[in-house]
Design an enzyme around this catalytic site. Structure first.
Site, PDB file in Angstrom:
ATOM      1  CG  ASP A  48       1.758   6.993  38.873  1.00 27.30           C
ATOM      2  OD1 ASP A  48       2.864   7.202  39.404  1.00 27.30           O
ATOM      3  OD2 ASP A  48       1.334   7.657  37.900  1.00 27.30           O
ATOM      4  CB  SER A  49       6.349   4.240  41.216  1.00 29.50           C
ATOM      5  OG  SER A  49       5.994   4.308  42.571  1.00 29.50           O
ATOM      6  CG  ASP A  87       1.034   9.269  42.415  1.00 29.07           C
ATOM      7  OD1 ASP A  87       0.820  10.484  42.258  1.00 29.07           O
ATOM      8  OD2 ASP A  87       2.011   8.673  41.911  1.00 29.07           O
ATOM      9  CE  LYS A 117       3.286  11.884  43.826  1.00 30.09           C
ATOM     10  NZ  LYS A 117       3.345  11.975  42.353  1.00 30.09           N
ATOM     11  CD  GLU A 119       3.582  12.514  37.370  1.00 34.21           C
ATOM     12  OE1 GLU A 119       3.805  12.822  36.181  1.00 34.21           O
ATOM     13  OE2 GLU A 119       3.864  11.404  37.841  1.00 34.21           O
ATOM     14  CD  GLU A 186      10.547  11.740  40.443  1.00 36.57           C
ATOM     15  OE1 GLU A 186       9.306  11.889  40.562  1.00 36.57           O
ATOM     16  OE2 GLU A 186      11.064  10.718  39.948  1.00 36.57           O
TER      17      GLU A 186
END
Ligand code: KIV
Length: 285
Positions: A48-49, A87, A117, A119, A186
């Protein structure tokens, strides 16, 4: 196109068992995916970056599932055999297990992903369990988690203090126990990564700026090639300055058009004399 067979979870674990580091890059579009596939990258993350690298937002929070699906589909077309990870964007999994399963399912059904993925640590264990129970492979993400950057106090190393490091180690255990087959760390200190990797039983530990003691490495593609003009994180290695190449080419184009040096004879198309004469005659009628 490469002759490589589709990369599976089993291939990733086999590679780790042989002591070979797994390669993982972010990617958001078809041509870049094509090159990554040709280069033999094991895993691709449509992060999602993309909110920052492709859409120009200041962070990842505005990114929607629609944004993610559209880009992930393009990446899959360019990289048919890489292990493709979608993501989960902000609020696509936090509200409830059902929301999480539905959105994770969209990545699999609409974008042909191999895994998703998300978070978060222990607080997301229930979501991970629900997604995995629905038959969808899940990857956890600990340390600096960009969707919580406000709560974390900015883009900074996580786990520098013993208490915070212990929490990341505990979270890794909870995420693995919830069923995640891999965890991305990260911006976690290298020795904390080493402890987590050594303690992982059936889980691949991946590093983004978290040192060499992991089963594999992830980098953000745009940071590797000078394609994100706002900043370059310290953890990123620059492998080439594509941004500079592109900017120089664009300046040259503007100059050549302005000076009438472009286009040249080979850059346009012509019509045969007889067809042209006939055309003029038709126009005179
Ligand atoms: O969105 C992304 O690219 C990520 C990386 C920062 C790990 O989640």
């Amino acid at each position: 196109m490469s002759e490589r067979k589709k990369v599976t979870i089993r291939d990733l674990f086999d590679k780790a068992a042989r002591g070979e580091p797994i390669t993982w890059l972010t990617c958001y579009d078809y041509p870049t995916a094509y090159f990554q596939e040709q280069a033999g990258v094991d895993m691709i993350l449509v992060g999602d970056s993309l909110g920052m690298t492709m859409l120009g937002y200041d962070g990842t929070l505005p990114v929607t599932m629609e944004d993610m699906i559209r880009h992930t589909q393009a990446v899959r077309r360019g990289a048919p055999t890489a292990f493709l990870v979608g993501d989960m964007p902000y609020m696509s999994y936090q509200p409830s297990n059902e929301t999480a399963i539905r959105n994770a399912g969209r990545f699999m059904a609409e974008a042909n992903c191999d895994a998703i993925k998300l978070e978060g640590g222990g607080e997301m264990a229930e979501r991970i369990r629900a997604i995995v129970n629905a038959g969808i492979p899940a990857i956890g993400h600990l340390g600096l988690t960009p969707q919580s950057v406000a709560a974390l106090g900015g883009f900074r190393v996580q786990g520098k203090g013993a208490r915070q490091a212990k929490k990341i180690i505990d979270d890794a255990k909870l995420v693995e126990e919830a069923g995640a087959f891999a965890i991305l760390l990260e911006m976690v200190p290298d020795r904390v990564t080493k402890i987590i990797t050594e303690r992982a039983k059936d889980c691949l530990i991946m590093s983004l700026g978290s040192g060499p003691h992991a089963h594999g490495q992830l980098l953000i593609f745009h940071d590797m090639f000078g394609l994100y003009p706002k900043f370059k994180p310290r953890m990123a290695k620059v492998y080439g300055n594509a941004g500079e190449v592109i900017l120089n080419g664009l300046k040259q184009y503007v100059k050549e058009v302005t000076n009438r040096e472009f286009p040249q004879r080979e850059n346009w198309f012509t019509i045969k004399d007889e067809e042209y004469e006939e055309l003029l005659a038709m126009l005179d009628e």
